[in-house]
Design an enzyme around this catalytic site. Sequence first.
Site, PDB file in Angstrom:
ATOM      1  N   ASP A   9       0.276   9.083 -36.010  1.00 38.88           N
ATOM      2  CA  ASP A   9       0.205   8.752 -34.573  1.00 38.88           C
ATOM      3  C   ASP A   9       0.702   9.846 -33.620  1.00 38.88           C
ATOM      4  O   ASP A   9       1.439   9.555 -32.671  1.00 38.88           O
ATOM      5  CB  ASP A   9       0.988   7.462 -34.295  1.00 38.88           C
ATOM      6  CG  ASP A   9       0.378   6.238 -34.972  1.00 38.88           C
ATOM      7  OD1 ASP A   9      -0.504   6.399 -35.834  1.00 38.88           O
ATOM      8  OD2 ASP A   9       0.807   5.116 -34.643  1.00 38.88           O
ATOM      9  N   ASP A  51      -3.167   5.104 -33.556  1.00 37.69           N
ATOM     10  CA  ASP A  51      -3.157   3.755 -33.023  1.00 37.69           C
ATOM     11  C   ASP A  51      -4.396   3.664 -32.128  1.00 37.69           C
ATOM     12  O   ASP A  51      -4.665   4.577 -31.333  1.00 37.69           O
ATOM     13  CB  ASP A  51      -1.870   3.584 -32.193  1.00 37.69           C
ATOM     14  CG  ASP A  51      -1.229   2.213 -32.332  1.00 37.69           C
ATOM     15  OD1 ASP A  51      -1.507   1.506 -33.308  1.00 37.69           O
ATOM     16  OD2 ASP A  51      -0.430   1.861 -31.438  1.00 37.69           O
ATOM     17  N   HIS A  53      -6.280   0.730 -30.038  1.00 42.21           N
ATOM     18  CA  HIS A  53      -6.304  -0.683 -29.651  1.00 42.21           C
ATOM     19  C   HIS A  53      -7.500  -1.052 -28.782  1.00 42.21           C
ATOM     20  O   HIS A  53      -8.122  -0.191 -28.164  1.00 42.21           O
ATOM     21  CB  HIS A  53      -5.014  -1.031 -28.903  1.00 42.21           C
ATOM     22  CG  HIS A  53      -3.790  -0.976 -29.757  1.00 42.21           C
ATOM     23  ND1 HIS A  53      -3.669  -1.681 -30.940  1.00 42.21           N
ATOM     24  CD2 HIS A  53      -2.622  -0.298 -29.608  1.00 42.21           C
ATOM     25  CE1 HIS A  53      -2.473  -1.435 -31.465  1.00 42.21           C
ATOM     26  NE2 HIS A  53      -1.826  -0.598 -30.693  1.00 42.21           N
ATOM     27  N   HIS A  62       0.435  -7.695 -29.062  1.00 43.51           N
ATOM     28  CA  HIS A  62       1.068  -6.370 -29.160  1.00 43.51           C
ATOM     29  C   HIS A  62       1.327  -5.786 -27.772  1.00 43.51           C
ATOM     30  O   HIS A  62       2.332  -5.121 -27.555  1.00 43.51           O
ATOM     31  CB  HIS A  62       0.127  -5.475 -29.961  1.00 43.51           C
ATOM     32  CG  HIS A  62       0.655  -4.143 -30.357  1.00 43.51           C
ATOM     33  ND1 HIS A  62       1.833  -3.960 -31.035  1.00 43.51           N
ATOM     34  CD2 HIS A  62       0.132  -2.884 -30.185  1.00 43.51           C
ATOM     35  CE1 HIS A  62       2.007  -2.665 -31.261  1.00 43.51           C
ATOM     36  NE2 HIS A  62       0.998  -1.995 -30.743  1.00 43.51           N
ATOM     37  N   HIS A  76      -1.149   0.780 -24.474  1.00 47.53           N
ATOM     38  CA  HIS A  76      -1.153   2.139 -25.005  1.00 47.53           C
ATOM     39  C   HIS A  76      -2.304   2.320 -25.981  1.00 47.53           C
ATOM     40  O   HIS A  76      -2.791   1.353 -26.564  1.00 47.53           O
ATOM     41  CB  HIS A  76       0.181   2.438 -25.717  1.00 47.53           C
ATOM     42  CG  HIS A  76       0.439   1.538 -26.900  1.00 47.53           C
ATOM     43  ND1 HIS A  76       1.007   0.286 -26.766  1.00 47.53           N
ATOM     44  CD2 HIS A  76       0.172   1.683 -28.221  1.00 47.53           C
ATOM     45  CE1 HIS A  76       1.085  -0.283 -27.959  1.00 47.53           C
ATOM     46  NE2 HIS A  76       0.582   0.541 -28.870  1.00 47.53           N
ATOM     47  N   LYS A 101      -6.066   2.547 -36.575  1.00 45.48           N
ATOM     48  CA  LYS A 101      -5.430   1.266 -36.894  1.00 45.48           C
ATOM     49  C   LYS A 101      -5.123   0.508 -35.608  1.00 45.48           C
ATOM     50  O   LYS A 101      -5.012   1.118 -34.544  1.00 45.48           O
ATOM     51  CB  LYS A 101      -4.132   1.489 -37.685  1.00 45.48           C
ATOM     52  CG  LYS A 101      -3.085   2.296 -36.916  1.00 45.48           C
ATOM     53  CD  LYS A 101      -1.852   2.538 -37.758  1.00 45.48           C
ATOM     54  CE  LYS A 101      -0.843   3.416 -37.062  1.00 45.48           C
ATOM     55  NZ  LYS A 101      -0.290   2.868 -35.817  1.00 45.48           N
ATOM     56  N   CYS A 143       6.231   3.423 -36.654  1.00 48.91           N
ATOM     57  CA  CYS A 143       5.087   3.709 -37.526  1.00 48.91           C
ATOM     58  C   CYS A 143       5.416   4.659 -38.673  1.00 48.91           C
ATOM     59  O   CYS A 143       4.848   4.531 -39.758  1.00 48.91           O
ATOM     60  CB  CYS A 143       3.917   4.206 -36.680  1.00 48.91           C
ATOM     61  SG  CYS A 143       3.314   2.894 -35.564  1.00 48.91           S
TER      62      CYS A 143
HETATM   63 ZN   LIG Z   1       0.151  -0.019 -30.848  1.00 45.51          ZN
END
Ligand SMILES: [Zn+2]
Length: 192
Positions: A9, A51, A53, A62, A76, A101, A143
């Site tokens: 990340d 990450d 999303h 989240h 984010h 992810k 993470c």
């Molecule tokens: Zn996240």
Amino acid sequence: MSRALFIVDVQNDFTERGALGVEGGDAVAERISRYLDAHADEYAVIVASRDWHHGDDDNGGHFSAAPDFVDTWPVHCVGGTYGADYDEVFDTARVTHHLKKGQGKPAYSLFEGVSDDGETAGTILDAHGIREIDIVGIATDYCVRASALDALGAGRRVRVLTDLIAGVHPVSSDAALTEIAGAGAELAPSAG
Ligand SMILES: [Zn+2]
């Protein structure tokens, strides 16, 4: 050669200019790029996670308008936006596998990621006979921690390179490193 490098990340939203920037994130991104210049050839695979999303929902709780910065977070790393891109100073030329992810759910571990070809960390490790994993990236207390514990759980030998990580909170980052070490990982500075 049976060693992998996992880069967790290193994205614009997690470094200083981002929505959820951690202190020292840009410096870590720079140091990781320099580390790759010198050491990429020592790894059979170099796996980077992002990450990634949804922008139109709260990703399973989240995201929150009133985040606690433990279980809920400001918006984010919305997939396809600048914030979700790799950090500007992270040179990804030597990355061999790119995982995403967190599509619609919280996902802290790189092991929850999937490539555009459907590969996961688990399938990559097995396909390349990887026994040892070095882990770097952001954030130490979330993470990186989750990825290291999953790597140990997958039966691999794990080393966290302590000068190539940055955390959200100093106290929880120290606790995470203690936990990771207690679970069997080696904590060591990078060779340079
Ligand atoms: Zn996240």
